[in-house]
Design an enzyme around this catalytic site. Structure first.
Site, PDB file in Angstrom:
ATOM      1  N   LYS C  45       0.788  -1.232   0.000  1.00  0.00           N
ATOM      2  CA  LYS C  45       0.000   0.000   0.000  1.00  0.00           C
ATOM      3  C   LYS C  45       0.822   1.284   0.000  1.00  0.00           C
ATOM      4  O   LYS C  45       1.913   1.321   0.560  1.00  0.00           O
ATOM      5  CB  LYS C  45      -0.833   0.023   1.280  1.00  0.00           C
ATOM      6  CG  LYS C  45      -2.140  -0.691   1.127  1.00  0.00           C
ATOM      7  CD  LYS C  45      -2.904  -0.706   2.446  1.00  0.00           C
ATOM      8  CE  LYS C  45      -4.023  -1.734   2.342  1.00  0.00           C
ATOM      9  NZ  LYS C  45      -4.600  -2.082   3.619  1.00  0.00           N
ATOM     10  N   ALA C  70     -11.006   6.480  -4.712  1.00  0.00           N
ATOM     11  CA  ALA C  70     -10.564   7.716  -4.082  1.00  0.00           C
ATOM     12  C   ALA C  70     -10.173   7.399  -2.654  1.00  0.00           C
ATOM     13  O   ALA C  70     -10.649   8.013  -1.702  1.00  0.00           O
ATOM     14  CB  ALA C  70     -11.686   8.749  -4.123  1.00  0.00           C
ATOM     15  N   GLY C  72      -7.247   7.743  -1.253  1.00  0.00           N
ATOM     16  CA  GLY C  72      -6.523   8.881  -0.682  1.00  0.00           C
ATOM     17  C   GLY C  72      -5.435   8.481   0.287  1.00  0.00           C
ATOM     18  O   GLY C  72      -5.214   9.145   1.313  1.00  0.00           O
ATOM     19  N   CYS C 130      -0.334   9.930  -7.586  1.00  0.00           N
ATOM     20  CA  CYS C 130      -1.622   9.605  -6.990  1.00  0.00           C
ATOM     21  C   CYS C 130      -2.608  10.743  -7.226  1.00  0.00           C
ATOM     22  O   CYS C 130      -2.374  11.871  -6.809  1.00  0.00           O
ATOM     23  CB  CYS C 130      -1.494   9.350  -5.496  1.00  0.00           C
ATOM     24  SG  CYS C 130      -3.083   8.901  -4.771  1.00  0.00           S
ATOM     25  N   GLY C 217      -8.482  -0.639 -14.235  1.00  0.00           N
ATOM     26  CA  GLY C 217      -9.189  -1.784 -14.814  1.00  0.00           C
ATOM     27  C   GLY C 217      -9.057  -1.842 -16.332  1.00  0.00           C
ATOM     28  O   GLY C 217      -8.430  -0.974 -16.941  1.00  0.00           O
ATOM     29  N   GLY C 243      -1.930  -1.452 -15.814  1.00  0.00           N
ATOM     30  CA  GLY C 243      -3.121  -0.725 -16.218  1.00  0.00           C
ATOM     31  C   GLY C 243      -4.057  -1.677 -16.935  1.00  0.00           C
ATOM     32  O   GLY C 243      -3.923  -1.907 -18.124  1.00  0.00           O
TER      33      GLY C 243
END
Ligand SMILES: Cc1cc2nc3c(=O)[nH]c(=O)nc-3n(C[C@H](O)[C@H](O)[C@H](O)COP(=O)(O)OP(=O)(O)OC[C@H]3O[C@@H](n4cnc5c(N)ncnc54)[C@H](O)[C@@H]3O)c2cc1C
Ligand SMILES: Cc1cc2nc3c(=O)[nH]c(=O)nc-3n(C[C@H](O)[C@H](O)[C@H](O)COP(=O)(O)OP(=O)(O)OC[C@H]3O[C@@H](n4cnc5c(N)ncnc54)[C@H](O)[C@@H]3O)c2cc1C
Ligand SMILES: Cc1cc2nc3c(=O)[nH]c(=O)nc-3n(C[C@H](O)[C@H](O)[C@H](O)COP(=O)(O)O)c2cc1C
Ligand SMILES: Cc1cc2nc3c(=O)[nH]c(=O)nc-3n(C[C@H](O)[C@H](O)[C@H](O)COP(=O)(O)O)c2cc1C
Ligand code: FES
Ligand code: FES
EC number: 1.3.-.-
Lengths: 258, 303, 303, 258
Positions: C45, C70, C72, C130, C217, C243
């Site tokens: 992560k 999202a 974050g 990000c 996705g 991707g």
């Protein structure tokens, strides 16, 4: 653009498996079909397949205008065609049709119809039309092996059928060009009509050029719209890029930049 | 009766649904399926000063919920359009806009000027965002100064509606939208296609003759919606939203995000009737949500 | 036996399949389904200097063949990672890379420095892309000078493998890739998510609390493939492609386009077994195509 | 993370329609199920629906570990759940399971289980578990109208069932909070277990706080992974953001920032 196009839900009457990867699908129109000519195709809406986004072009294998019946011969090569192969009686199939030009009728009665793979699909309908014009067509069919060959009896009713298979398991061993009918100095036909893999058609186009024959090839370029709106399906011709979907799929081989 | 009509900075549309350039031919292709005069407008094929053959086959590849194209602006040139095609389509009562492309500012200007001489064409859509041509095209749309320059030049010669079509292949689309607004655009349309690529793994070859091409269809909708929302908040001219719109819900989403009108592209290939269904669906939505005028929905997203 | 192993500029992977940051937790979440040591590597992560709560719910929206997120960068900070999480996962024999994020260069540097003190972590993936944080994050990755600055600064303090993850939300990704290469990156990974948006038309509200979010996705695959191809031709350091990769064919496509290794993200949610299937599928492909070493396929696209 | 998760193809035994938009799906595991607790859920893979990309979380409605049978109660609200409603016997359904925490067993035998909409799904399994612990649960079920209410006989076997409907077509008219059992100064229960629409659960949480009761709510946040890997499903708690999929779906209402 001269012929009106339609979009309709047809009903599947039956799906018959004719080889391990070929099916024949009979479709019923809600009422009557418009005029449909040999060489024309339909754009099939494939439902519920996440990886099939666009319609799939499929030739008219046979059509009965008054009965409103349309027949497709489909080779299962990917997700869309495999889905078609599993259609069940009563299911709806949405088609845009009839699309494209068609095989021109010959000025001679000495014609050879050469099909390879699913390219044999439009030749049945063409053979029937030729018969209506008093012409007895002859068919030359190429396949990988006997197992890849569909039942030829309907074609045989229309005229002689010659077969080549790559492994020699039926008919002459080799490609269509290796069949005796092609191997004479003076062919006993004046026009070739062909649909199938591009390499096969290119060989035939060259053969036709060498022997000063007419040769009408039906292309299977990949398509998005199928109605001349997107310009994705072009083929290079002596007159510049032409759309396979409206200027074709049938082209005079001399016009193609092959 | 709900009011679907839109005043797009002077350009009157009977409803917000237009068709996207390059996906709808010259309108004639779809007129068999329904009366295309039902549409708010149609935007015809990308038109250049001179005849262009476009790119070699293959020009198309299917992708997850989308497609790539590399048509490369095949068209017979503006003169052919003006003299041969336009007379054939001038009976359409819907708005017919011409999508104008070029490799140099001079080409854009000359093409726009020729269209300006056709009284039945109420506007042009300036395509500064085509990813499928080597020179010009997208290059104009990916830099703010060059986008401004071409719009200013065309503005000089084109007195009617000047819609400018923006490229999504940029870091900051708002900057470019503001630039072309300042340069005199009457509206902006977005998005053109995203630059993408597809490969045939078995053949180990690109699927397109040009290797890369323009991505369109539902796959791009989230990106298009984001850009429409970003731009609509920052410019005063109307925004025309497109990118993946396939049904009335999609269209409503773009309108809520700030689009005054929308365009439908790739979806026409999948369902030639889709535009009519979208118009009907927008009407149904308005009735269900008790919205009398479509204008009330524009940018009505509650954040 | 085909050789699947990859030397990623000094980082040894037993095969080219890694998992993408933010989609694979700390690896533990998937270890129930299969032994994750089968993977070439995992990227944990996004980790920041200090604890971050991330964004408010809702953080996710489904889109055509994709999703928006999202999150974050919710995480407990690098100290917690080092002292609590890392001991828990240090028995993994696969490469565990930490995805490092920050709002300032100092934050990036301090975080990377702390990771440098953990001998079991062979590298970091610097996330300058990000889209889901207000300050920093994507901003670093969308301008070349700032991307270079953060990479140069981190390079000073991080001696092991420094992978830099690029943002697709830029006009010219090649420029940025070359910039970070010059700044000392050992490899680049691309793409991070495309900035997108989704709207609930019935509720007339954005689907995400942050309005916009990151698209991932299959929908983004054509864009990712194009960028990998563009970048791989222009940089000398290895490229890690990601991707939308959902199966072995997708993975092969990225490798043919020039990726030395690949990452799998969103597809893990749909099929937790997908990475194992991809490794097996790559092996099958190599056998079928008589490729002995995966290196032969890297950039082998015939254009 | 303490309980091992599995991914398996289950076989559909039957799909029973129980109201116009509710179905019960019985699934057969290839062998034996692991331990599954009330409140846990599964992640269902929806096949062949172009607009359904991610899995869909569905609670365990009932489970028979030894027989390997899992039961789901599904309300058809969108494309994914409608697809589930059409599953036919013999079809395969791929599940990731068992996921999430579970309802804690009470320290009292005075419990009320309150369900609304598809939130009644986990309460049957919970009721059975409570009975195993010698506790006779009472159920309070809220629905829009009688037509939206599934057959309550299985629940009735476990304990009393109270019903409210918004239109009064069955039971008490109004929302669950309007039922007489809730309308006393001193409720005759000590713990509320609830699953259903968030507004309903919020009202119950407030009621519980006012009456100093325990209240366990089961959230239905939207999820991507379902296994704690993506952090998409968080809910704000007194201890910060927690994942509904692994720290929940069951939370003590006092912990939530409601
Ligand atoms: C005018 C026309 C008429 C046709 N008539 C018939 C017919 O009567 N019967 C029939 O079975 N098929 C016919 N085809 C071919 C048919 O359209 C394709 O086989 C079909 O689109 C494949 O779809 P799919 O989803 O099954 O395969 P996909 O998953 O799309 O593709 C599977 C494989 O086939 C290849 N492929 C797909 N389409 C083409 C193409 N057009 N050319 C070359 N390779 C391709 C792909 O590259 C891939 O390797 C016709 C095509 C055209 C253009
Ligand atoms: C832990 C958990 C357990 C669940 N248990 C059950 C169960 O036992 N039975 C059951 O029928 N359903 C249950 N659900 C809800 C179920 O997951 C959703 O109804 C389903 O995902 C909807 O998928 P769809 O494709 O049919 O609808 P979609 O097309 O995805 O959505 C249709 C409509 O429903 C809304 N929606 C979808 N998911 C949610 C959500 N999670 N919260 C609020 N609104 C939503 C959408 O916004 C949209 O308006 C549970 C959810 C969770 C998180
Ligand atoms: C086959 C094809 C051809 C296109 N040609 C043009 C063009 O000539 N000019 C232009 O501005 N856009 C062109 N586009 C882009 C579309 O107008 C539109 O911007 C894009 O496809 C996104 O919308 P959609 O997802 O609804 O298709 C083309 C798109 C496709 C698919
Ligand atoms: C839920 C979610 C969380 C993510 N978090 C991070 C992150 O913390 N750091 C990062 O660099 N990328 C993050 N990403 C981006 C992915 O690592 C990856 O770049 C992107 O999803 C594209 O790959 P995919 O299409 O295979 O998912 C996240 C993606 C998702 C879907
Ligand atoms: S397929 Fe669109 S023009 Fe032929
Ligand atoms: S759904 Fe992914 S963490 Fe909960």
């Amino acid at each position: 653009m001269c012929q009106k196009k339609y979009i309709d839900d047809f009903t599947v009457l039956q799906t018959r498996r004719v080889t391990h990867d070929y099916v024949i699908i009979d479709l019923q129109h809600p009422s009557q079909l418009p005029d449909i000519r040999p060489g024309q195709f339909v754009q099939v809406k494939v439902e519920d397949r996440p990886n099939v986004f666009l319609r799939r072009p499929i030739s008219v294998h046979d059509a009965d205008k008054n009965q409103g019946i349309l027949r497709l011969l489909v080779q299962e090569v990917g997700e869309g065609t495999r889905w078609m192969g599993q259609l069940e009686p009563g299911q709806k199939l949405n088609l845009v049709y009839p699309l494209g030009n068609s095989f021109p009728m010959p000025k001679t009665d000495r014609v050879l119809l050469v099909g390879g793979g699913c390219g044999i699909a439009p030749l049945l309908f063409l053979g029937k039309e030729l018969r209506k014009h008093g012409i007895k067509p002859r068919f030359l069919m190429g396949a990988r092996s006997a197992a890849h060959l569909i039942d030829m009896s309907e074609y045989r009713e229309l005229g002689d059928v010659y077969v080549t298979t790559e492994d020699g398991s039926e008919g002459t061993k080799g490609f269509v060009i290796h069949h005796p009918v092609m191997k004479t100095d003076k062919p006993d036909f004046d026009v070739i009509y062909t649909c199938g893999p591009e390499p096969m058609m290119k060989v035939l186009a060259k053969y036709a050029a060498n022997h000063h024959l007419d040769c009408h090839v039906s292309l299977e370029n990949s398509m998005a719209c199928g109605i001349g709106a997107c310009l994705c399906c072009v083929t290079a011709t002596q007159q510049g890029n032409k759309c396979t979907c409206i200027d074709g799929p049938v082209f005079d081989s001399k016009d193609l930049k092959w | 009766m709900v009011n679907l009509s839109v005043d797009l900075n002077g350009l009157q549309l009977k409803n917000p649904v237009m068709t996207a350039s390059g996906t709808y031919g010259y309108g004639e292709e779809y007129n068999d399926f329904y009366d295309i005069n039902q549409l708010g407008g149609i935007i015809v094929k990308g038109t250049t000063l001179n005849h262009r053959e476009g790119n070699a086959y293959p020009r198309m590849a299917e992708t997850p919920m989308g497609m790539l194209n590399a048509v490369g602006l095949q068209n017979k040139g503006v003169e052919y359009f003006a003299t041969t095609i336009n007379p054939r389509i001038s009976h359409f009562t819907t708005n017919v806009l011409v999508n104008v492309s070029g490799s140099t500012i001079e080409e854009y200007v000359a093409t726009a000027e020729r269209i300006a001489s056709l009284p039945n064409i109420p506007g042009i859509e300036l395509n500064i965002s085509c990813p499928n041509v080597k020179e010009g095209g997208m290059a104009f749309g990916t830099s703010c100064p060059s986008a401004v320059a071409v719009v200013e030049a065309v503005r000089q010669v084109f007195p009617r509606h000047l819609m400018v079509k923006l490229s999504p292949n940029v870091t900051n689309i708002v900057e470019i939208a503001k630039g072309v607004e300042g340069a005199g655009a009457d509206s902006v349309s977005l998005i053109n296609t995203l630059l993408g690529m597809a490969i045939d793994a078995e053949k180990q070859r690109p699927m397109l003759s040009t290797i890369t091409g323009g991505l369109s269809g539902p796959a791009v909708k989230p990106v298009a919606l984001r850009m429409v929302w970003q731009v609509a908040r920052e410019v005063k001219i109307p925004v025309v939203g497109l990118g993946g719109i396939s049904n009335a819900t999609d269209a409503i989403e773009f309108i809520l995000a700030g689009a005054s009108a929308i365009q439908v592209g790739t979806a026409n290939f999948v369902d030639p009737m889709v535009c009519v269904k979208i118009i009907d669906g927008i009407r149904d939505y308005m009735i269900r949500h008790q919205v009398n005028d479509i204008k009330e929905l524009v940018g009505a997203l509650r954040c």
